[in-house]
Design a protein around this motif. Structure first.
Motif, short mmCIF file in Angstrom:
data_model
loop_
_atom_site.label_atom_id
_atom_site.label_comp_id
_atom_site.label_asym_id
_atom_site.label_seq_id
_atom_site.Cartn_x
_atom_site.Cartn_y
_atom_site.Cartn_z
N PHE A 138 -5.87 0.82 -8.35
CA PHE A 138 -7.10 1.53 -8.01
C PHE A 138 -7.50 2.42 -9.17
N PRO A 175 -10.20 5.16 -10.08
CA PRO A 175 -11.28 6.01 -9.59
C PRO A 175 -12.32 6.30 -10.66
N PHE A 234 -15.35 3.92 -7.68
CA PHE A 234 -14.20 3.35 -8.38
C PHE A 234 -14.68 2.35 -9.40
N LEU A 290 -10.47 -2.32 -9.18
CA LEU A 290 -9.71 -2.57 -7.97
C LEU A 290 -8.90 -3.84 -8.17
N GLY A 340 -14.88 5.91 -3.13
CA GLY A 340 -13.56 5.65 -3.71
C GLY A 340 -12.44 6.09 -2.80
N GLN A 346 -12.13 3.64 0.05
CA GLN A 346 -11.54 2.37 -0.37
C GLN A 346 -10.04 2.51 -0.61
N ARG A 347 -9.63 3.60 -1.25
CA ARG A 347 -8.20 3.79 -1.49
C ARG A 347 -7.44 3.96 -0.18
N GLU A 348 -8.02 4.70 0.75
CA GLU A 348 -7.38 4.88 2.05
C GLU A 348 -7.28 3.56 2.80
N LEU A 382 -6.68 0.73 1.41
CA LEU A 382 -5.51 0.08 0.81
C LEU A 382 -4.22 0.66 1.37
N VAL A 384 0.03 1.41 -3.85
CA VAL A 384 -1.12 1.54 -4.74
C VAL A 384 -0.69 2.20 -6.05
N ASP A 407 -2.30 3.92 -9.31
CA ASP A 407 -3.57 4.50 -9.74
C ASP A 407 -3.75 4.40 -11.26
#
Length: 234
Positions: free
Chosen positions: A119, A121, A127, A130, A151, A154-156, A158, A165, A167
Protein backbone atom coordinates in the motif's frame (compact mmCIF):
# COMPACT_ATOMS: atom_id res chain seq x y z
CA UNK A 1 7.54 -12.29 -9.99
CA UNK A 2 5.00 -9.47 -10.21
CA UNK A 3 2.66 -8.14 -12.88
CA UNK A 4 2.99 -4.34 -12.98
CA UNK A 5 -0.07 -2.35 -13.97
CA UNK A 6 -0.30 1.34 -14.87
CA UNK A 7 -3.78 2.86 -15.03
CA UNK A 8 -3.78 5.97 -17.18
CA UNK A 9 -5.68 8.31 -19.44
CA UNK A 10 -4.56 9.28 -22.94
CA UNK A 11 -2.86 12.71 -22.57
CA UNK A 12 -5.14 14.85 -24.73
CA UNK A 13 -5.81 18.58 -24.15
CA UNK A 14 -8.96 19.16 -22.17
CA UNK A 15 -9.12 15.55 -20.92
CA UNK A 16 -6.19 15.38 -18.53
CA UNK A 17 -4.75 17.54 -15.78
CA UNK A 18 -7.53 20.11 -15.98
CA UNK A 19 -6.58 21.41 -12.52
CA UNK A 20 -3.33 22.66 -14.05
CA UNK A 21 -5.31 25.19 -16.10
CA UNK A 22 -4.62 27.90 -15.20
CA UNK A 23 -1.76 28.70 -15.01
CA UNK A 24 -0.99 26.26 -17.84
CA UNK A 25 -2.87 26.07 -21.12
CA UNK A 26 -4.78 22.84 -21.88
CA UNK A 27 -2.05 21.96 -24.37
CA UNK A 28 0.69 22.50 -21.78
CA UNK A 29 -1.26 20.48 -19.21
CA UNK A 30 -1.60 17.60 -21.67
CA UNK A 31 2.10 17.85 -22.50
CA UNK A 32 2.97 17.61 -18.80
CA UNK A 33 0.63 14.64 -18.42
CA UNK A 34 2.33 12.92 -21.36
CA UNK A 35 5.77 13.50 -19.82
CA UNK A 36 4.59 12.19 -16.45
CA UNK A 37 3.15 9.09 -18.10
CA UNK A 38 6.31 8.54 -20.17
CA UNK A 39 8.53 8.77 -17.07
CA UNK A 40 6.23 6.38 -15.21
CA UNK A 41 6.23 3.84 -18.02
CA UNK A 42 10.01 4.07 -18.35
CA UNK A 43 10.37 3.27 -14.65
CA UNK A 44 7.97 0.35 -14.91
CA UNK A 45 9.91 -0.92 -17.94
CA UNK A 46 13.09 -0.87 -15.85
CA UNK A 47 11.49 -2.82 -12.98
CA UNK A 48 11.66 -6.65 -12.96
CA UNK A 49 8.21 -8.01 -13.79
CA UNK A 50 6.43 -11.04 -15.17
CA UNK A 51 4.21 -8.82 -17.29
CA UNK A 52 3.63 -5.09 -17.78
CA UNK A 53 0.12 -3.84 -18.53
CA UNK A 54 -1.11 -0.36 -19.42
CA UNK A 55 -4.79 -0.05 -18.48
CA UNK A 56 -5.72 2.84 -20.75
CA UNK A 57 -8.62 5.20 -21.25
CA UNK A 58 -8.02 6.30 -24.84
CA UNK A 59 -5.48 5.33 -27.46
CA UNK A 60 -1.74 4.61 -27.08
CA UNK A 61 0.75 7.06 -28.57
CA UNK A 62 4.47 7.37 -29.26
CA UNK A 63 5.05 7.72 -25.51
CA UNK A 64 4.38 3.99 -25.04
CA UNK A 65 7.60 1.94 -24.80
CA UNK A 66 7.94 -1.63 -25.99
CA UNK A 67 7.08 -4.50 -23.68
CA UNK A 68 3.62 -3.39 -22.51
CA UNK A 69 0.28 -5.05 -23.11
CA UNK A 70 -2.43 -2.42 -23.56
CA UNK A 71 -5.96 -3.09 -22.33
CA UNK A 72 -8.90 -0.72 -22.25
CA UNK A 73 -10.37 0.50 -19.00
CA UNK A 74 -13.84 -0.76 -18.26
CA UNK A 75 -16.75 1.54 -17.56
CA UNK A 76 -17.98 2.55 -14.14
CA UNK A 77 -16.42 4.36 -11.21
CA UNK A 78 -12.75 4.31 -10.36
CA UNK A 79 -13.21 1.50 -7.85
CA UNK A 80 -14.71 -0.66 -10.61
CA UNK A 81 -11.92 0.22 -13.03
CA UNK A 82 -9.22 -0.63 -10.49
CA UNK A 83 -11.00 -3.87 -9.60
CA UNK A 84 -11.22 -4.82 -13.28
CA UNK A 85 -7.48 -4.17 -13.71
CA UNK A 86 -6.66 -6.63 -10.93
CA UNK A 87 -9.15 -9.14 -12.33
CA UNK A 88 -6.89 -9.44 -15.39
CA UNK A 89 -4.03 -10.82 -13.26
CA UNK A 90 -3.56 -14.42 -12.19
CA UNK A 91 -0.65 -13.86 -9.81
CA UNK A 92 0.92 -11.11 -7.69
CA UNK A 93 0.19 -7.66 -9.11
CA UNK A 94 1.15 -4.08 -8.26
CA UNK A 95 -0.82 -1.17 -9.71
CA UNK A 96 0.13 2.51 -9.91
CA UNK A 97 -1.20 5.61 -11.66
CA UNK A 98 0.40 8.04 -14.11
CA UNK A 99 0.79 10.99 -11.73
CA UNK A 100 3.98 10.14 -9.82
CA UNK A 101 6.87 10.51 -12.30
CA UNK A 102 9.29 10.54 -9.35
CA UNK A 103 8.63 6.84 -8.70
CA UNK A 104 11.66 4.54 -8.91
CA UNK A 105 12.20 0.87 -9.79
CA UNK A 106 13.28 0.29 -6.18
CA UNK A 107 9.84 1.36 -4.95
CA UNK A 108 8.12 -0.94 -7.43
CA UNK A 109 10.23 -4.05 -6.87
CA UNK A 110 7.96 -6.19 -4.72
CA UNK A 111 9.13 -8.93 -2.39
CA UNK A 112 6.09 -10.94 -1.40
CA UNK A 113 7.81 -12.96 1.34
CA UNK A 114 5.79 -12.39 4.50
CA UNK A 115 3.52 -9.95 2.70
CA UNK A 116 0.07 -10.19 1.12
CA UNK A 117 -0.42 -6.58 0.01
CA UNK A 118 1.49 -3.40 -0.73
CA UNK A 119 0.00 0.00 0.00
CA UNK A 120 1.44 3.33 -1.13
CA UNK A 121 -0.33 6.30 0.50
CA UNK A 122 -0.60 9.64 -1.26
CA UNK A 123 -0.17 12.90 0.59
CA UNK A 124 -3.72 14.02 -0.21
CA UNK A 125 -5.34 11.06 1.54
CA UNK A 126 -5.58 8.76 -1.45
CA UNK A 127 -3.08 6.13 -2.58
CA UNK A 128 -0.55 5.98 -5.40
CA UNK A 129 0.13 2.24 -5.34
CA UNK A 130 -1.72 -0.94 -4.45
CA UNK A 131 -0.32 -4.45 -4.65
CA UNK A 132 -2.01 -7.80 -4.06
CA UNK A 133 -0.26 -11.16 -3.85
CA UNK A 134 -3.56 -12.79 -4.75
CA UNK A 135 -5.61 -10.30 -6.78
CA UNK A 136 -9.16 -10.03 -5.49
CA UNK A 137 -11.33 -7.41 -7.20
CA UNK A 138 -13.73 -7.45 -4.25
CA UNK A 139 -11.08 -5.72 -2.14
CA UNK A 140 -11.56 -2.57 -4.24
CA UNK A 141 -15.22 -2.56 -5.21
CA UNK A 142 -17.23 -0.23 -3.04
CA UNK A 143 -14.28 1.70 -1.62
CA UNK A 144 -15.43 5.35 -1.70
CA UNK A 145 -13.31 7.36 -4.09
CA UNK A 146 -12.75 11.13 -4.17
CA UNK A 147 -12.73 11.54 -0.41
CA UNK A 148 -9.94 12.61 1.98
CA UNK A 149 -10.12 9.17 3.65
CA UNK A 150 -10.05 7.01 0.52
CA UNK A 151 -6.57 5.69 1.30
CA UNK A 152 -7.43 4.92 4.91
CA UNK A 153 -10.58 3.07 3.88
CA UNK A 154 -8.72 1.06 1.24
CA UNK A 155 -5.96 0.09 3.65
CA UNK A 156 -8.50 -0.90 6.29
CA UNK A 157 -10.21 -3.05 3.68
CA UNK A 158 -6.92 -4.93 3.22
CA UNK A 159 -6.33 -5.31 6.94
CA UNK A 160 -9.93 -6.35 7.53
CA UNK A 161 -9.47 -9.16 5.01
CA UNK A 162 -6.62 -10.51 7.12
CA UNK A 163 -3.86 -9.46 4.71
CA UNK A 164 -0.36 -8.63 5.87
CA UNK A 165 0.19 -5.13 4.49
CA UNK A 166 3.60 -3.66 3.64
CA UNK A 167 3.53 0.12 3.44
CA UNK A 168 5.43 2.09 0.81
CA UNK A 169 6.58 5.70 1.36
CA UNK A 170 3.97 8.40 0.74
CA UNK A 171 4.30 10.20 -2.59
CA UNK A 172 2.92 13.46 -3.93
CA UNK A 173 1.08 13.19 -7.23
CA UNK A 174 0.82 15.92 -9.84
CA UNK A 175 -2.44 17.79 -10.19
CA UNK A 176 -1.71 21.46 -9.45
CA UNK A 177 1.08 23.81 -10.49
CA UNK A 178 2.53 23.64 -6.98
CA UNK A 179 2.55 19.83 -7.20
CA UNK A 180 4.31 20.01 -10.55
CA UNK A 181 7.12 22.16 -9.17
CA UNK A 182 7.58 19.96 -6.09
CA UNK A 183 7.57 16.69 -8.01
CA UNK A 184 9.91 17.99 -10.73
CA UNK A 185 12.41 18.90 -8.02
CA UNK A 186 12.40 15.26 -6.86
CA UNK A 187 13.20 13.95 -10.35
CA UNK A 188 15.13 16.80 -12.02
CA UNK A 189 16.56 14.65 -14.82
CA UNK A 190 13.24 13.22 -15.99
CA UNK A 191 11.06 14.15 -18.93
CA UNK A 192 8.54 15.74 -16.63
CA UNK A 193 11.01 18.21 -15.14
CA UNK A 194 12.32 19.10 -18.61
CA UNK A 195 8.81 19.60 -19.97
CA UNK A 196 7.85 21.76 -17.00
CA UNK A 197 10.92 23.93 -17.53
CA UNK A 198 9.71 24.65 -21.04
CA UNK A 199 6.14 25.58 -20.09
CA UNK A 200 5.31 29.26 -19.98
CA UNK A 201 2.81 28.85 -17.16
CA UNK A 202 5.31 27.50 -14.64
CA UNK A 203 6.06 30.95 -13.21
CA UNK A 204 2.59 30.95 -11.68
CA UNK A 205 3.37 27.82 -9.67
CA UNK A 206 4.03 29.81 -6.52
CA UNK A 207 3.46 27.03 -4.04
CA UNK A 208 -0.02 28.19 -3.03
CA UNK A 209 -1.94 25.48 -4.86
CA UNK A 210 -3.64 22.64 -3.09
CA UNK A 211 -2.30 19.07 -3.19
CA UNK A 212 -3.35 16.94 -6.10
CA UNK A 213 -5.72 14.05 -6.54
CA UNK A 214 -4.11 10.65 -6.07
CA UNK A 215 -4.66 7.38 -7.91
CA UNK A 216 -7.79 6.97 -5.82
CA UNK A 217 -9.19 10.36 -6.79
CA UNK A 218 -9.13 11.67 -3.23
CA UNK A 219 -10.14 15.30 -2.76
CA UNK A 220 -7.39 17.61 -1.51
CA UNK A 221 -7.25 18.14 2.26
CA UNK A 222 -7.75 21.53 3.83
CA UNK A 223 -4.25 21.64 5.31
CA UNK A 224 -0.99 21.98 3.35
CA UNK A 225 0.95 18.80 2.59
CA UNK A 226 3.95 17.82 4.62
CA UNK A 227 7.48 17.73 3.36
CA UNK A 228 8.58 14.92 1.09
CA UNK A 229 10.02 11.92 2.98
CA UNK A 230 13.77 11.34 2.55
CA UNK A 231 13.10 7.93 0.99
CA UNK A 232 11.30 9.48 -1.95
CA UNK A 233 14.04 10.49 -4.33
CA UNK A 234 15.36 9.74 -7.76
Amino acid sequence: MTTLLVIAKEPRPGRVKTRLTPPFTPEEAASLAEASLADTLETVAATPATRRILVLDGEPGPWLPAGFDVVRQCGGGLDERLADAFARCAGPALLIGMDTPQVTPELLTADWAGCDAYFGPAEDGGFWALGLATPDPALLRGVPMSTPVTGAVQRERLVGAGLRVRDLPPLRDVDTAADAEAVAALAPRGRFAARLAGCGGRAAADGTGTPGVALSGAKPPTTPPGTEPPAVRR
